[in-house]
Design a protein around this motif. Structure first.
Motif, PDB file in Angstrom:
ATOM      1  N   ALA A   1      49.454  52.858  68.579  1.00 23.50           N
ATOM      2  CA  ALA A   1      50.713  52.111  68.559  1.00 23.50           C
ATOM      3  C   ALA A   1      50.474  50.703  68.020  1.00 23.50           C
ATOM      4  O   ALA A   1      50.941  49.735  68.606  1.00 23.50           O
TER       5      ALA A   1
ATOM      6  N   MET B   1      47.906  49.275  68.392  1.00 26.45           N
ATOM      7  CA  MET B   1      47.377  48.688  69.630  1.00 26.45           C
ATOM      8  C   MET B   1      46.116  47.871  69.353  1.00 26.45           C
ATOM      9  O   MET B   1      45.167  48.350  68.749  1.00 26.45           O
ATOM     10  N   THR B   2      46.150  46.627  69.809  1.00 31.57           N
ATOM     11  CA  THR B   2      45.037  45.708  69.610  1.00 31.57           C
ATOM     12  C   THR B   2      43.931  45.960  70.624  1.00 31.57           C
ATOM     13  O   THR B   2      44.212  46.204  71.803  1.00 31.57           O
TER      14      THR B   2
ATOM     15  N   ARG C   1      41.781  45.473  77.981  1.00 27.23           N
ATOM     16  CA  ARG C   1      42.106  46.896  77.785  1.00 27.23           C
ATOM     17  C   ARG C   1      40.839  47.744  77.765  1.00 27.23           C
ATOM     18  O   ARG C   1      40.854  48.887  78.216  1.00 27.23           O
TER      19      ARG C   1
ATOM     20  N   GLY D   1      54.023  43.565  77.580  1.00 23.54           N
ATOM     21  CA  GLY D   1      52.698  44.188  77.635  1.00 23.54           C
ATOM     22  C   GLY D   1      51.883  44.088  76.363  1.00 23.54           C
ATOM     23  O   GLY D   1      50.764  44.579  76.305  1.00 23.54           O
TER      24      GLY D   1
ATOM     25  N   GLU E   1      43.776  40.136  64.906  1.00 28.47           N
ATOM     26  CA  GLU E   1      43.379  41.224  65.813  1.00 28.47           C
ATOM     27  C   GLU E   1      42.924  42.485  65.073  1.00 28.47           C
ATOM     28  O   GLU E   1      43.164  42.608  63.882  1.00 28.47           O
TER      29      GLU E   1
ATOM     30  N   TYR F   1      43.341  46.740  65.236  1.00 25.74           N
ATOM     31  CA  TYR F   1      44.058  47.877  65.823  1.00 25.74           C
ATOM     32  C   TYR F   1      43.097  49.067  65.959  1.00 25.74           C
ATOM     33  O   TYR F   1      42.287  49.318  65.064  1.00 25.74           O
TER      34      TYR F   1
HETATM   35  N1  GLN Z   1      49.300  44.765  68.654  1.00 24.19           N
HETATM   36  C1  GLN Z   1      50.059  44.470  69.817  1.00 24.19           C
HETATM   37  C2  GLN Z   1      49.337  44.937  71.045  1.00 24.19           C
HETATM   38  O1  GLN Z   1      48.470  45.766  70.979  1.00 24.19           O
HETATM   39  C3  GLN Z   1      51.469  45.043  69.775  1.00 24.19           C
HETATM   40  C4  GLN Z   1      51.532  46.522  69.668  1.00 24.19           C
HETATM   41  C5  GLN Z   1      52.958  47.095  69.765  1.00 24.19           C
HETATM   42  O2  GLN Z   1      53.889  46.395  70.116  1.00 24.19           O
HETATM   43  N2  GLN Z   1      53.115  48.341  69.457  1.00 24.19           N
HETATM   44  O3  GLN Z   1      49.599  44.503  72.115  1.00 24.19           O
END
Ligand code: GLN
Length: 273
Positions: free
Chosen positions: A117, A119-120, A125, A170, A234, A236
């Motif tokens: 997503a 996602m960073t 995490r 989040g 960042e 992903y």
């Molecule tokens: N890259 C951001 C994160 O990982 C936002 C990711 C998103 O909103 N899908 O938090």
């Protein structure tokens, strides 16, 4: 400071990837048949005869160009890379749309096999889930109204400044902004579009969100602009349940292959001009 953090993180990611590869032969054998529920499909699930096994991806499909709806269908960079990974694994991809904030929980609960997503990778995490090698870079951008008094990221930190920031719940934008400007100055929304509507309506002074979705949001909402200075850089990556090295190894190998043969670059070029 954020840039330094990102470099540090990339190093941590690389080291953790090395660790992951070193642990290649360590299987996720915590899972027993008794644990497996109908919703608990994993990469190890044996396919029904004649049918491919399903690989479930958790995402939040309001993040153009990485994942977004075209009619009923979720398309985008992540959706296409995930489909290419599933194909390499001989599986069929199923995408499950959920709140961004729920993805890590869903991955750890086993209701999806992996999360993808935009996602960073963050240190926090990494305590909860495992990340693949990175497949893209992200930048946290700042969206403001065209006539905004905020002209530079430094304005947000200026002496006496007390700007209201909108973010997606989040996300790293949320985490960093809350850290930097305090909870009282940050309002969370369930997606970037809602945050931008709040900016247009005047409830927040800026929105901090990933750069590519920011471009799509600004293109769809006249009167807004993205500041030239960025907030954070960042990486992903795809996340899997902590310890699921079996699936992680397969995903990593697929990402390496799809990078080497130009598939990922081709998909990115299709969505980012
Ligand atoms: N890259 C951001 C994160 O990982 C936002 C990711 C998103 O909103 N899908 O938090």
């Amino acid at each position: 400071m954020k840039k330094f953090f990102a470099v540090l993180l990339a190093t941590v990611l690389m080291l953790s990837c090395v660790a992951v590869f070193a642990a290649c032969d360590k299987k996720d054998d915590n899972k027993t048949t008794a644990d497996t529920t109908a919703a608990d499909t994993t990469a190890d699930t044996a396919p029904v005869e004649g049918e491919k096994a399903v690989l479930k991806m958790g995402t939040n499909a309001y993040f153009q160009p990485y994942e977004f709806y075209e009619g009923e269908k979720i398309i985008g960079i992540d959706a296409e890379i995930a489909a290419a990974i599933a194909e390499k694994l001989g599986m069929t991809l199923e995408i499950v749309d959920m709140e961004f904030d729920s993805i890590i929980t869903a991955v750890n609960a086993g209701s999806v096999d992996f999360g993808m997503a935009g996602m960073t990778v963050t240190e926090d995490r990494l305590k909860e889930i495992d990340f693949s090698v990175s497949y893209a870079n992200g930048v946290q951008a700042i969206i403001v109204k065209e006539d905004s008094a905020i002209a530079h990221v430094d304005d947000l930190y200026a002496e006496g400044a007390s700007y209201k920031v909108g973010v997606q719940l989040g996300t790293t934008g949320d985490i960093y902004a809350t850290d930097d400007f305090g909870k009282d100055n940050v309002t969370t929304y369930s997606n970037g579009n809602e945050a931008v509507l709040a900016l247009k309506g005047g409830s927040v002074d800026c929105v901090i969100i990933d750069n590519e979705p920011a471009k799509a949001l600004v293109a769809a909402n006249p009167g807004l602009k993205i500041l030239e200075t960025t907030y954070a850089n960042e990486d992903y990556a795809i996340c899997v349940k902590k310890g699921n090295s079996d699936l992680l190894d397969k995903i990593n190998a697929a990402i390496v292959d799809l990078t080497e043969d130009g598939t990922i670059a081709g998909i990115v070029a299709k969505y980012i001009k």
